[in-house]
Design a protein around this motif. Structure first.
Motif, PDB file in Angstrom:
ATOM      1  N   LEU A 139      33.884 -15.657  42.913  1.00 56.19           N
ATOM      2  CA  LEU A 139      33.902 -16.707  41.898  1.00 56.19           C
ATOM      3  C   LEU A 139      35.128 -17.592  42.053  1.00 56.19           C
ATOM      4  CD1 LEU A 139      32.953 -14.485  38.824  1.00 56.19           C
ATOM      5  CD2 LEU A 139      31.410 -15.865  40.222  1.00 56.19           C
ATOM      6  N   SER A 140      34.956 -18.866  41.775  1.00 52.63           N
ATOM      7  CA  SER A 140      36.081 -19.796  41.767  1.00 52.63           C
ATOM      8  C   SER A 140      36.723 -19.789  40.382  1.00 52.63           C
ATOM      9  CB  SER A 140      35.603 -21.216  42.087  1.00 52.63           C
ATOM     10  OG  SER A 140      35.012 -21.277  43.363  1.00 52.63           O
ATOM     11  N   GLU A 141      38.056 -19.801  40.342  1.00 55.62           N
ATOM     12  CA  GLU A 141      38.742 -19.891  39.059  1.00 55.62           C
ATOM     13  C   GLU A 141      38.499 -21.266  38.452  1.00 55.62           C
ATOM     14  OE1 GLU A 141      39.447 -18.858  36.280  1.00 55.62           O
ATOM     15  OE2 GLU A 141      41.051 -17.478  36.838  1.00 55.62           O
ATOM     16  N   ASP A 142      38.363 -21.292  37.147  1.00 55.51           N
ATOM     17  CA  ASP A 142      38.066 -22.546  36.464  1.00 55.51           C
ATOM     18  C   ASP A 142      38.642 -22.472  35.060  1.00 55.51           C
ATOM     19  OD1 ASP A 142      36.554 -25.116  36.201  1.00 55.51           O
ATOM     20  OD2 ASP A 142      35.477 -23.981  34.669  1.00 55.51           O
ATOM     21  N   ARG A 143      39.223 -23.556  34.608  1.00 55.34           N
ATOM     22  CA  ARG A 143      39.730 -23.639  33.239  1.00 55.34           C
ATOM     23  C   ARG A 143      39.631 -25.074  32.766  1.00 55.34           C
ATOM     24  NH1 ARG A 143      44.292 -21.827  35.880  1.00 55.34           N
ATOM     25  NH2 ARG A 143      44.393 -20.002  34.527  1.00 55.34           N
ATOM     26  N   SER A 144      39.718 -25.241  31.470  1.00 56.47           N
ATOM     27  CA  SER A 144      39.601 -26.577  30.895  1.00 56.47           C
ATOM     28  C   SER A 144      40.864 -27.383  31.166  1.00 56.47           C
ATOM     29  CB  SER A 144      39.363 -26.467  29.384  1.00 56.47           C
ATOM     30  OG  SER A 144      39.406 -27.737  28.783  1.00 56.47           O
ATOM     31  N   PRO A 145      40.727 -28.679  31.556  1.00 57.34           N
ATOM     32  CA  PRO A 145      41.913 -29.506  31.739  1.00 57.34           C
ATOM     33  C   PRO A 145      42.662 -29.745  30.433  1.00 57.34           C
ATOM     34  CG  PRO A 145      39.914 -30.834  31.868  1.00 57.34           C
ATOM     35  CD  PRO A 145      39.489 -29.401  31.852  1.00 57.34           C
ATOM     36  N   ARG A 146      41.938 -29.675  29.319  1.00 58.62           N
ATOM     37  CA  ARG A 146      42.548 -29.831  27.995  1.00 58.62           C
ATOM     38  C   ARG A 146      42.427 -28.491  27.281  1.00 58.62           C
ATOM     39  NH1 ARG A 146      40.013 -31.064  23.141  1.00 58.62           N
ATOM     40  NH2 ARG A 146      41.397 -31.794  21.481  1.00 58.62           N
ATOM     41  N   ARG A 147      43.525 -27.765  27.240  1.00 60.83           N
ATOM     42  CA  ARG A 147      43.487 -26.402  26.730  1.00 60.83           C
ATOM     43  C   ARG A 147      43.540 -26.392  25.205  1.00 60.83           C
ATOM     44  NH1 ARG A 147      47.459 -22.953  30.782  1.00 60.83           N
ATOM     45  NH2 ARG A 147      46.610 -23.755  32.732  1.00 60.83           N
ATOM     46  N   PRO A 148      42.496 -25.878  24.563  1.00 54.08           N
ATOM     47  CA  PRO A 148      42.508 -25.798  23.098  1.00 54.08           C
ATOM     48  C   PRO A 148      43.383 -24.638  22.637  1.00 54.08           C
ATOM     49  CG  PRO A 148      40.512 -24.812  23.944  1.00 54.08           C
ATOM     50  CD  PRO A 148      41.244 -25.372  25.135  1.00 54.08           C
ATOM     51  N   ARG A 149      43.659 -24.624  21.350  1.00 52.04           N
ATOM     52  CA  ARG A 149      44.425 -23.530  20.777  1.00 52.04           C
ATOM     53  C   ARG A 149      43.479 -22.487  20.174  1.00 52.04           C
ATOM     54  NH1 ARG A 149      49.236 -26.604  17.321  1.00 52.04           N
ATOM     55  NH2 ARG A 149      50.111 -27.797  19.066  1.00 52.04           N
ATOM     56  N   LEU A 150      43.972 -21.254  20.141  1.00 53.29           N
ATOM     57  CA  LEU A 150      43.217 -20.198  19.464  1.00 53.29           C
ATOM     58  C   LEU A 150      43.386 -20.342  17.955  1.00 53.29           C
ATOM     59  CD1 LEU A 150      44.026 -17.078  21.679  1.00 53.29           C
ATOM     60  CD2 LEU A 150      41.967 -18.490  21.708  1.00 53.29           C
ATOM     61  N   ASP A 151      42.484 -19.716  17.226  1.00 52.45           N
ATOM     62  CA  ASP A 151      42.505 -19.777  15.759  1.00 52.45           C
ATOM     63  C   ASP A 151      42.315 -18.363  15.206  1.00 52.45           C
ATOM     64  OD1 ASP A 151      42.354 -20.402  13.111  1.00 52.45           O
ATOM     65  OD2 ASP A 151      40.449 -21.486  13.219  1.00 52.45           O
ATOM     66  N   PRO A 152      43.367 -17.545  15.240  1.00 55.05           N
ATOM     67  CA  PRO A 152      43.232 -16.153  14.778  1.00 55.05           C
ATOM     68  C   PRO A 152      42.800 -16.056  13.320  1.00 55.05           C
ATOM     69  CG  PRO A 152      45.283 -16.455  16.006  1.00 55.05           C
ATOM     70  CD  PRO A 152      44.720 -17.813  15.765  1.00 55.05           C
ATOM     71  N   LEU A 153      43.333 -16.917  12.458  1.00 56.99           N
ATOM     72  CA  LEU A 153      42.974 -16.863  11.045  1.00 56.99           C
ATOM     73  C   LEU A 153      41.500 -17.215  10.850  1.00 56.99           C
ATOM     74  CD1 LEU A 153      43.639 -16.513   8.082  1.00 56.99           C
ATOM     75  CD2 LEU A 153      44.472 -18.886   8.037  1.00 56.99           C
ATOM     76  N   GLY A 154      41.029 -18.247  11.541  1.00 57.92           N
ATOM     77  CA  GLY A 154      39.620 -18.616  11.440  1.00 57.92           C
ATOM     78  C   GLY A 154      38.710 -17.504  11.923  1.00 57.92           C
ATOM     79  N   THR A 155      39.087 -16.859  13.028  1.00 56.15           N
ATOM     80  CA  THR A 155      38.292 -15.745  13.554  1.00 56.15           C
ATOM     81  C   THR A 155      38.250 -14.591  12.562  1.00 56.15           C
ATOM     82  OG1 THR A 155      38.893 -16.357  15.819  1.00 56.15           O
ATOM     83  CG2 THR A 155      38.063 -14.127  15.464  1.00 56.15           C
ATOM     84  N   ALA A 156      39.400 -14.284  11.937  1.00 54.21           N
ATOM     85  CA  ALA A 156      39.451 -13.193  10.955  1.00 54.21           C
ATOM     86  C   ALA A 156      38.602 -13.510   9.730  1.00 54.21           C
ATOM     87  CB  ALA A 156      40.898 -12.938  10.540  1.00 54.21           C
ATOM     88  N   LEU A 157      38.648 -14.751   9.255  1.00 53.35           N
ATOM     89  CA  LEU A 157      37.837 -15.134   8.095  1.00 53.35           C
ATOM     90  C   LEU A 157      36.346 -15.032   8.405  1.00 53.35           C
ATOM     91  CD1 LEU A 157      39.839 -18.253   6.803  1.00 53.35           C
ATOM     92  CD2 LEU A 157      39.587 -16.051   5.634  1.00 53.35           C
ATOM     93  N   ALA A 158      35.937 -15.512   9.590  1.00 48.97           N
ATOM     94  CA  ALA A 158      34.524 -15.450   9.972  1.00 48.97           C
ATOM     95  C   ALA A 158      34.058 -14.001  10.110  1.00 48.97           C
ATOM     96  CB  ALA A 158      34.299 -16.204  11.281  1.00 48.97           C
TER      97      ALA A 158
END
Length: 461
Positions: free
Chosen positions: A184-203
């Motif tokens: 596999l070729s490595e791939d990532r987004s050119p515009r890196r978003p931020r994680l949202d731990p609080l949003g994940t915990a609420l969901a």
């Protein structure tokens, strides 16, 4: 990687095996759950939790898993998720108690949420042009094959060895995928978003509070308290997402998706439909093993008409019906599935509980055909007017809601079955399908999807 045609297609095979492995694990467990309960004991609600413990973390962590791939690299996250999934599968196979198995299943679901969101991005990194369309076109058939093989494989493994073998099969598959990840070729987004731990915990907390009383059963007061708390946390999650969007902090869910009533209607449609589809398959295999007591292998084979009809209907809908009739195929699929569900209610009313329901086999084929007709046009319709920058969030949210629907379906229809029998569970499913039809009608009307747009979409593939 792009200079070797054969290596690219070998890498695609690795990604497809990983996707199929995760789907197989969910469907295998539906068949093996009664055997697990007979061995490990515990409350009867554990049969539902064996599935929900996997799909619930899978659902709520899907978007976060996609974000991790954007940030850390999709191949790296794919590799980590596959390793954790294989280890968690081994832990499931060795689980000495119900609690240990449920904990390992939750880790499996979280690992699947790391693996699945990376596959599309990794395929795009491997292919371009016409080859990309061909590569993406393999996802549907492979997933259909996994859906067909899952119940049968679960029955065969549990019958020939034990339910533990149904988990052990993931270990060599996972090791094989890990050994092949250098393709596999490595791939990532050119515009890196931020994680949202609080949003994940609420969901996560909101989904858990809504699901728990459906499985465990509760009095009216407990239902009211837990559901009120769950809905309150869901409202807090929505407010939190809007605040992050205003501050430019990469919300888990793009608020712009809810500016048009069509996409929320699509989410409701997905939630209800997959609750019915997943919940009913559990009801069928559990009823056969607890009623006629026919054994896990015949119970798994009983779902074969459903799976095969779904695969055939999906192919025919994609190749012929959807390009010609557009979103109308979606409504036709709901009608066919509703007819099958109502016919099943009649079968369970006539056939004694202690006998094998032979008339159910053609009825299950009708249900599978309805599911196949629905799923092909649904995702195209739901994403019809989504803006390009919202596509990733929309697709991730649709997949998450699909898994959440599966969790709620197992909880609700399973509880109705244990309280009132299979006929009542199918009757409840018929009511959910009517609500699905209302949501589907609102979705197609708001998004204004016509036959011509489907024709253009298929012509460009």
């Amino acid at each position: 990687m792009r200079n070797s045609h054969s290596l690219r297609w070998a890498a695609l095979a690795v990604l497809l095996v990983a996707e199929a492995m995760n789907l197989l694990d969910a469907t295998i467990m539906n068949v093996a759950a009664p055997a697990v309960h007979a061995d490990l004991g515990g409350p009867v609600s554990a049969i539902q939790w064996y599935g929900a413990a996997y799909t619930l973390p899978f659902a709520v962590l899907l978007v976060t898993g996609g974000r991790l791939g954007d940030i850390a690299g999709r191949r790296r996250v794919f590799r980590a998720g596959t390793a954790v999934f294989a280890l968690a599968s081994l832990a499931c196979a060795c689980a000495p108690t119900t609690g240990a198995l449920l904990a390992a299943r939750a880790v499996q679901g979280a690992a699947a949420a790391l693996v699945i969101p990376q596959t599309i991005g990794l395929i795009r990194a491997l292919f371009d042009g016409s080859e990309l369309a061909r590569a993406l076109g393999w996802i549907g058939p492979v997933m259909g094959l996994a859906a067909v093989c899952g119940p049968v494989l679960g029955g065969v493994l549990t019958h020939a060895a034990s339910w533990r073998a149904a988990f052990l099969v993931n270990v060599p598959l996972g090791v094989g995928v890990l050994l092949a990840t250098p393709l596999l070729s490595e791939d990532r987004s050119p515009r890196r978003p931020r994680l949202d731990p609080l949003g994940t915990a609420l969901a996560t907390a909101a989904a858990g509070l809504v699901t728990y009383p459906l499985i465990e059963g509760a009095g009216l007061v407990r239902y009211a308290v837990t559901w009120t708390a769950g809905l309150a946390l869901a409202a807090l999650f929505a407010l939190h997402q809007r605040r992050r969007d205003r501050l430019g902090r990469s919300p888990l869910v793009e608020p712009g998706l809810f500016a048009d009533r069509g996409f929320p209607a699509a989410l409701l449609c997905s939630l209800l439909f997959f609750a019915v589809a997943t919940g009913l398959t559990l009801v069928v295999v559990v009823q056969l093993q607890l009623g006629p007591r026919i054994g896990v292998l015949p119970a798994g084979l009983t779902l074969l008409p459903w799976s095969c009809a779904m695969a055939v209907a999906s192919w025919y809908a994609g190749a012929r019906l959807v390009p010609a009739y557009g979103a109308r195929v979606l409504h036709a699929g709901l009608g066919v599935l509703l007819a099958g569900v109502l016919a099943a209610v009649a079968v369970y009313a006539v056939v004694p509980a202690g006998r094998y329901p032979w008339p159910l086999l053609p009825v299950l084929a009708v249900c599978g055909a309805g599911q196949g007709l629905f799923t092909v046009p649904f995702f195209t319709t739901a994403l019809h007017r989504v803006c390009p920058h919202e596509t990733g969030s929309a697709a991730g949210l649709l997949n998450a809601v699909q898994q959440l629907g599966s969790t709620l379906g197992v909880a609700l229809l399973g509880s109705v079955f244990f309280a009132r029998g299979a006929g009542a569970a199918f009757g409840t499913a018929a009511g959910l399908l009517v609500a699905t039809g209302v949501a589907g009608a609102l979705m197609t009307r708001c998004l204004d999807v016509g036959v011509k747009s489907y024709g253009r979409a298929h012509a460009n593939r």
